[in-house]
Scaffold this motif. Structure first.
Motif, short mmCIF file in Angstrom:
data_model
loop_
_atom_site.label_atom_id
_atom_site.label_comp_id
_atom_site.label_asym_id
_atom_site.label_seq_id
_atom_site.Cartn_x
_atom_site.Cartn_y
_atom_site.Cartn_z
N ALA A 342 0.91 -1.22 0.00
CA ALA A 342 -0.14 0.00 0.02
C ALA A 342 0.76 1.30 -0.01
N ASP A 343 1.96 1.23 0.59
CA ASP A 343 3.12 2.47 0.42
C ASP A 343 3.68 2.63 -0.94
N ILE A 344 3.27 1.71 -1.77
CA ILE A 344 4.03 2.16 -3.10
C ILE A 344 2.94 3.07 -4.11
N ALA A 345 3.50 4.17 -4.37
CA ALA A 345 2.58 5.28 -5.03
C ALA A 345 2.28 4.56 -6.18
N PHE A 346 0.92 4.83 -6.60
CA PHE A 346 0.64 4.19 -8.08
C PHE A 346 -0.75 5.14 -8.40
N THR A 347 -0.65 5.45 -9.50
CA THR A 347 -1.93 6.31 -10.29
C THR A 347 -2.44 5.62 -11.42
N PRO A 348 -3.52 4.90 -11.12
CA PRO A 348 -4.26 4.31 -12.05
C PRO A 348 -4.38 4.99 -13.61
N LYS A 349 -3.95 4.38 -14.73
CA LYS A 349 -4.26 5.21 -15.79
C LYS A 349 -5.80 5.07 -16.12
N ALA A 350 -6.20 6.17 -17.02
CA ALA A 350 -7.61 6.29 -17.37
C ALA A 350 -7.83 5.24 -18.59
N VAL A 351 -9.08 4.70 -18.39
CA VAL A 351 -9.51 3.46 -19.19
C VAL A 351 -10.56 4.05 -19.99
N HIS A 352 -10.55 3.76 -21.30
CA HIS A 352 -11.57 4.22 -22.22
C HIS A 352 -11.76 3.24 -23.16
N HIS A 353 -12.94 3.28 -23.70
CA HIS A 353 -13.29 2.18 -24.84
C HIS A 353 -12.45 2.42 -26.16
N PRO A 354 -11.89 1.40 -26.72
CA PRO A 354 -10.92 1.68 -27.60
C PRO A 354 -11.59 2.01 -29.37
N TYR A 355 -12.74 2.04 -29.15
CA TYR A 355 -13.45 2.49 -30.53
C TYR A 355 -13.65 3.94 -30.26
N PRO A 356 -13.63 4.51 -31.57
CA PRO A 356 -13.95 6.02 -31.62
C PRO A 356 -15.43 6.41 -31.41
N HIS A 357 -15.71 7.60 -30.86
CA HIS A 357 -17.04 7.87 -30.45
C HIS A 357 -17.18 9.17 -30.63
N PRO A 358 -17.59 9.61 -31.91
CA PRO A 358 -17.63 11.03 -32.46
C PRO A 358 -18.73 11.88 -31.66
N ILE A 360 -19.81 14.76 -33.11
CA ILE A 360 -20.75 15.38 -34.07
C ILE A 360 -20.46 14.51 -35.19
N ALA A 361 -21.63 14.43 -36.16
CA ALA A 361 -21.81 13.71 -37.05
C ALA A 361 -20.77 14.12 -38.18
N GLY A 362 -20.03 13.28 -38.91
CA GLY A 362 -19.17 13.73 -40.15
C GLY A 362 -17.82 14.01 -39.42
N GLN A 363 -17.47 13.98 -38.15
CA GLN A 363 -15.85 14.23 -37.48
C GLN A 363 -15.26 12.95 -38.10
N ALA A 364 -13.92 13.34 -38.71
CA ALA A 364 -12.82 12.56 -38.95
C ALA A 364 -12.33 11.70 -37.86
N ARG A 365 -12.26 12.55 -36.74
CA ARG A 365 -11.62 11.90 -35.42
C ARG A 365 -12.51 12.60 -34.31
N ASP A 366 -12.72 11.60 -33.24
CA ASP A 366 -13.48 12.07 -32.15
C ASP A 366 -12.82 12.73 -31.03
N HIS A 367 -13.18 13.22 -29.93
CA HIS A 367 -12.54 14.03 -29.08
C HIS A 367 -11.14 13.37 -28.42
N ARG A 368 -10.80 12.25 -28.65
CA ARG A 368 -9.87 11.33 -28.12
C ARG A 368 -8.62 11.15 -29.31
N GLN A 369 -9.20 11.98 -30.66
CA GLN A 369 -8.11 11.75 -31.80
C GLN A 369 -8.17 10.20 -32.07
N ARG A 370 -9.24 9.45 -32.03
CA ARG A 370 -9.50 8.12 -32.44
C ARG A 370 -10.08 8.30 -33.83
#
Length: 370
Positions: A342-358, A360-370
């Motif tokens: 428990a003394d070992i510092a650790f920050t869990p990384k953020a977890v997101h679904h791997p598929y793009p979720h735009p 706005i319609a017609g966006q080439a990339r979503d807000h996470r640049q997927r």
């Protein structure tokens, strides 16, 4: 109609005896006579002999005929021989040690029993693999061999870890005593994530009686039995604790060092899964649990509290497995290690679904640049 139950004083015995009586059978029990159960009706005939030897079986079976025999106890391969000419229907009870990988998980690749383990899984191949498992396999082959030879219609049932009233070797009490002694922390191998098939006694007797009702469908077959709902070792302990108004803290220790938890596994086996596939009995015979698993555990706890098996060797036939002194030493190391981790510092990384979720319609990339 006449039925013979060999055994009948274990946890499934009264359910089998009374189930046969309800079906119109005149029931006889054959067992050693070392103890009796009040749940078996007094009108049932008892034959008190040892069912492990031909010299004790032959004299009492000579000249008798039974429409069905259910052999739950004794040396099955010897019983199978002795019953030739005595019955045209034989149902025997065995266990999973004949499956390769239960005692010697390293014999399979990947290690352990298949998950789940079907009836056609690889069996023990020699006494060197596991002597007890080899004997069970020999019994299976003997029974099925006599079936193939036309001596009788035979069916084999493979029981899991059976729990319920009158279980001589029941291990629920090992966890229950810890709850009674107010021990919050309980050691379980590998975090208690192992799945071992279990079966409430009334459910397992129901499974066997389905073969009595369906002799053609079950002829010459082996059936795994177990409750429909499987649980991990940790879940099993949690249900026992909750049934006693107690909450355990599960302390996971590697299997090889979880010395005080060895009795939680059947016959000293390891933390590899032992999950039996029960598709075949559900498909052939329409098996469904009569008693839900959590209700079965609650009834078992109530019965054990009433009968106090630690004060009566009839119900817990083993050396005291609690060994709190050793357990406390293991828990001390566990808690020290837990604190250091428990003394070992650790920050869990953020977890997101791997598929793009735009957005706005017609966006080439979503807000996470997927």
């Amino acid at each position: 109609m006449k039925a013979l139950v060999i055994g009948g004083t274990g946890p499934t015995g009264p359910y089998l005896v009374n189930g046969l009586i309800a079906r119109g059978y005149d029931v006889t029990m054959l067992h050693r006579g070392t103890h009796e159960l009040d749940e078996n009706p007094p009108e049932v005939e008892h034959i008190h002999v040892d069912p492990h030897f031909r010299e004790t079986l032959d004299p009492v079976l000579r000249g008798r005929k039974f429409d069905v025999v259910i052999a739950t106890y004794g040396r099955i391969r010897i019983i199978a021989e002795a019953l030739i000419g005595v019955t045209e229907r034989l149902i025997t009870i065995g266990g999973p040690p004949s499956y390769r990988g239960m005692f010697n998980p390293e014999a399979n690749f990947p290690e352990g029993m298949p998950i789940p383990t079907p009836e056609n899984a690889q069996r023990i191949e020699s006494a060197e693999d596991a002597s007890f498992g080899w004997l069970i396999r020999q019994s299976e082959e003997t029974v099925l061999g006599f079936h193939a030879a036309g001596h009788y219609n035979a069916t084999i049932f493979i029981y899991p870890m059976v729990y319920g009233p009158n279980q001589i070797g029941g291990i629920e009490w090992v966890a229950m005593r810890r709850a009674q002694d107010k021990r919050r922390q309980i050691i379980l191998p590998d975090g208690g994530l192992t799945i071992v098939s279990r079966g409430f006694a009334e459910n397992m007797a129901h499974a066997v009686l389905l073969a009595v009702d369906n002799p053609k469908a079950s002829a010459g077959k082996i059936y795994n039995c177990a409750d429909e709902q499987a649980v991990t070792l940790g879940q099993w302990v949690q249900i026992i604790g909750r049934s006693m108004d107690w909450e355990f803290e599960i302390c996971g220790i590697p299997d090889q060092f979880a010395h005080t938890a060895r009795d939680y596994f059947p016959l000293g086996t390891t933390a590899h899964h032992q999950l039996l596939d029960i598709f075949q009995i559900r498909h052939d015979l329409g098996y469904r649990d009569l008693v839900p698993m959590q209700e079965g555990i609650r009834r078992t706890v109530e019965w054990l509290l009433k009968h106090k098996p630690d004060n009566d060797g009839r119900f817990l036939n083993r050396a005291d497995p609690l060994n709190y002194a050793l357990e406390d030493r293991l828990l001390e190391i566990y808690n020290q290690g837990k604190s250091r981790l428990a003394d070992i510092a650790f920050t869990p990384k953020a977890v997101h679904h791997p598929y793009p979720h735009p957005k706005i319609a017609g966006q080439a990339r979503d807000h996470r640049q997927r």
